[in-house]
Design an enzyme around this catalytic site. Sequence first.
Site: not given
Length: 339
Positions: A213-214, A221, A230, A257
């Site tokens: 997971d980021i 964002n 993106d 993500e």
Amino acid sequence: MRYTEAKDRSAELLRLALAQMGRHAAAFNPITFAIWYEYSAGINPRLNGAIDQLLADATSLNDECVARLYAEHIAPADESTMQRISGEFQRLIGSIADTASLTGDRAGRFGAQLDDLSAALLTHDMDRLSPQLNEALAGTAEMKSSAEALQQQVVSSQGEIAKLRSDLDRARGEALTDPLTGILNRKGFDQQIEALIKQAPDAGRVHCLVMLDIDHFKKVNDSHGHVMGDRVIQGLGEILRLAVSEAGRSAARYGGEEFALMLPHCTVDEAFGLAELVRARAKAMKIRNRTTQEVMFSITVSGGVAALKADDDAAGFIARADAALYKSKHGGRDRVTRA
């Protein structure tokens, strides 16, 4: 997005694609470039196989050839494509079924003729025997003709069926691929994980799942916009795609993500090491302003590694890898934890 190569890599692919375009007769247009870009990148095995066959035959690719390659191997499959494939399959099957039915009807008549001939032979009825022999001979010729027609139709249909199967495989593959990253989407992940848990690992090996997971992706964002978000997703997708180059391994965008690596027939140490490699490469990735090349920010990822247990179903396997991921999150992020 279909193409996720970094700028340096894409620049090299541009050079290779232009060199290939210069060797062939097709016009310099986006379709021709797409053909040679994907060929040079090696991201489309079916396209590469088709082009290699043409090159082996010393064929110079003209506009017609390029258009066909693009339509068959690059152009996205849509609902109309699926309807066309379905319709062509139905047409072929229906045609073969009609011919087989006709052959069956003739076989029935031929069987009756043979029964009549047999009866004439048993009764030694010479008056009946001669016409029955003539009918049997005619029936033999008719059966031979029908059987040959059926065989010829089956043989001629094999090429069409192989082409339709290739089209169907491509359409199915695109339905399972995340368009932004080029790796498996959630549907593709679900199918792959179900297949994984059904196969026994090699002796001394296990099947492993890595969930990633980021970290703080919402801030990316919020601060830089969804277009930049993106780009981050695409960059990590490329890292994952390169990480699973070994046969049998696969990467997926699990959702948003969150990503996954499915690693059959490995060890937990190997899975952990690969997850650490992905984490390090993600951390080293610099997101730059495309105009000024100024580094705007970098990211980190957290990961969890789980090995498949004998009583695991897909949900349990995923849950344990996810639990390890969230231990990494709660432990400070930018780390990998084993289940």
